[in-house]
Write a protein that holds these residues in place. Structure first.
Motif, PDB file in Angstrom:
ATOM      1  N   CYS A  32       0.847  -1.183   0.000  1.00 13.62           N
ATOM      2  CA  CYS A  32       0.000   0.000   0.000  1.00 13.62           C
ATOM      3  C   CYS A  32       0.883   1.233   0.000  1.00 13.62           C
ATOM      4  O   CYS A  32       1.677   1.427   0.923  1.00 13.62           O
ATOM      5  N   SER A  33       0.775   2.046  -1.045  1.00 16.54           N
ATOM      6  CA  SER A  33       1.522   3.304  -1.068  1.00 16.54           C
ATOM      7  C   SER A  33       0.527   4.466  -1.057  1.00 16.54           C
ATOM      8  O   SER A  33      -0.628   4.305  -1.472  1.00 16.54           O
ATOM      9  N   TYR A  34       0.975   5.603  -0.595  1.00 12.41           N
ATOM     10  CA  TYR A  34       0.047   6.721  -0.454  1.00 12.41           C
ATOM     11  C   TYR A  34       0.720   8.047  -0.763  1.00 12.41           C
ATOM     12  O   TYR A  34       1.924   8.205  -0.595  1.00 12.41           O
ATOM     13  N   GLU A  35      -0.113   8.958  -1.246  1.00  4.88           N
ATOM     14  CA  GLU A  35       0.288  10.351  -1.410  1.00  4.88           C
ATOM     15  C   GLU A  35      -0.829  11.192  -0.835  1.00  4.88           C
ATOM     16  O   GLU A  35      -1.898  11.306  -1.442  1.00  4.88           O
ATOM     17  N   VAL A  36      -0.628  11.678   0.359  1.00  7.99           N
ATOM     18  CA  VAL A  36      -1.678  12.454   1.019  1.00  7.99           C
ATOM     19  C   VAL A  36      -1.074  13.673   1.686  1.00  7.99           C
ATOM     20  O   VAL A  36       0.123  13.705   1.981  1.00  7.99           O
ATOM     21  N   THR A  37      -1.935  14.620   1.948  1.00  9.09           N
ATOM     22  CA  THR A  37      -1.525  15.803   2.690  1.00  9.09           C
ATOM     23  C   THR A  37      -1.833  15.580   4.164  1.00  9.09           C
ATOM     24  O   THR A  37      -2.927  15.154   4.505  1.00  9.09           O
ATOM     25  N   ASN A  38      -0.871  15.842   5.016  1.00 11.41           N
ATOM     26  CA  ASN A  38      -1.084  15.756   6.475  1.00 11.41           C
ATOM     27  C   ASN A  38      -1.481  14.355   6.932  1.00 11.41           C
ATOM     28  O   ASN A  38      -2.524  14.157   7.533  1.00 11.41           O
ATOM     29  N   PHE A  39      -0.617  13.404   6.660  1.00  6.34           N
ATOM     30  CA  PHE A  39      -0.841  12.018   7.071  1.00  6.34           C
ATOM     31  C   PHE A  39      -1.062  11.940   8.575  1.00  6.34           C
ATOM     32  O   PHE A  39      -0.336  12.556   9.371  1.00  6.34           O
ATOM     33  N   ARG A  40      -2.064  11.103   8.944  1.00  2.00           N
ATOM     34  CA  ARG A  40      -2.337  10.907  10.379  1.00  2.00           C
ATOM     35  C   ARG A  40      -2.138   9.439  10.760  1.00  2.00           C
ATOM     36  O   ARG A  40      -1.431   9.130  11.689  1.00  2.00           O
ATOM     37  N   SER A  41      -2.787   8.545  10.030  1.00  2.00           N
ATOM     38  CA  SER A  41      -2.620   7.117  10.316  1.00  2.00           C
ATOM     39  C   SER A  41      -3.022   6.302   9.086  1.00  2.00           C
ATOM     40  O   SER A  41      -3.689   6.807   8.181  1.00  2.00           O
ATOM     41  N   LEU A  42      -2.553   5.059   9.072  1.00  2.00           N
ATOM     42  CA  LEU A  42      -2.885   4.132   7.997  1.00  2.00           C
ATOM     43  C   LEU A  42      -3.557   2.921   8.607  1.00  2.00           C
ATOM     44  O   LEU A  42      -3.096   2.400   9.632  1.00  2.00           O
ATOM     45  N   LEU A  43      -4.619   2.483   7.996  1.00  2.00           N
ATOM     46  CA  LEU A  43      -5.391   1.373   8.527  1.00  2.00           C
ATOM     47  C   LEU A  43      -5.501   0.262   7.485  1.00  2.00           C
ATOM     48  O   LEU A  43      -5.581   0.525   6.288  1.00  2.00           O
ATOM     49  N   TRP A  44      -5.502  -0.965   7.957  1.00  2.00           N
ATOM     50  CA  TRP A  44      -5.769  -2.135   7.128  1.00  2.00           C
ATOM     51  C   TRP A  44      -7.070  -2.781   7.590  1.00  2.00           C
ATOM     52  O   TRP A  44      -7.313  -2.936   8.790  1.00  2.00           O
TER      53      TRP A  44
END
Lengths: 111, 114
Positions: free
Chosen positions: A23-35
């Protein structure tokens, strides 16, 4: 625009194999990642990751986050047919109160 | 345990019909969400609500509206159903103060528009 990309989109393995879902991500202001794991019904929560390099583990499943390279992996060891499901990755940001989901990985474990 | 209940598991409607999808949660959560799930596209947010009578558009609100008259109930409305709205619809809820972002999902409503 916030974006979450999962790979592979689907895979088929045999019981006992080990699988790694990405899982890759491009986000502004990352807080948490969930599965999440989704069988035929509602997605069920697996892990929440906020810090880099700290592995979360639950039985044969484990996950880790790399905030520098902006990705997470979900590992499943000694797979069983009951692991067959869609695995969803989602990211929560500080700038909104909603999750951004990836397309999911469809895992099928053959006996 | 949190329970999110979607009233209809399977619906078949005709093009142009008005469709109501109901969702009720029993944990006094402030935040509620409607997603649609399509193969290869994952979950896409349609609308969400962070309080009674409050709503915000998600990523794909076109063709949909919502209603939140009571805290426990969040309804999704398709004013005039179209075939491209055939999909699985998932409702979810979350406590406002809960820091992880974990959503609690209903079992989904599979809508087919003919």
């Amino acid at each position: 625009e916030d974006k979450v990309v999962q790979s592979p989109l689907s895979l088929v393995v045999h019981e006992g194999d080990t699988v790694t879902l990405n899982c890759s991500y491009e986000v502004t202001n990352f807080r948490s990642l969930l599965w999440y794991k989704q069988e035929k019904k509602a997605p069920t929560f697996l892990f929440m990751l906020t810090s880099s390099g700290i592995e979360k583990k639950s039985g044969r499943l484990s996950s880790i986050l790399d905030k520098k390279e902006l990705f997470s992996i979900l590992n499943i060891t000694a797979t069983q047919t009951g692991d067959s499901a869609i695995y969803l990755c989602a990211v929560l940001t500080w700038s909104g109160n909603k999750l951004v989901f990836g397309a999911g990985t469809i895992l099928r474990v053959k006996s | 345990d949190v329970k999110v209940t979607q009233s209809s598991r399977y619906l078949v409607k005709r093009t142009g019909e008005k469709v109501f999808l109901e969702c009720v949660q029993d944990m006094d959560h402030e935040n509620m969400f409607w997603y649609r799930q399509d193969p290869g596209l994952g979950l896409r947010l349609i609308y969400f609500s962070y309080d009674v009578k409050m709503k915000e558009k998600g990523d794909i609100p076109e063709g949909y509206s919502v209603s939140r008259e009571k805290k426990e109930r969040f309804s999704l409305i398709l004013e005039s159903a179209s075939t491209n709205q055939t999909s699985m619809y998932l409702c979810a809820s979350k406590d406002r103060s809960e820091k992880t972002g974990e959503l609690f999902f209903g079992e989904g409503s599979r809508l087919t528009v003919l």
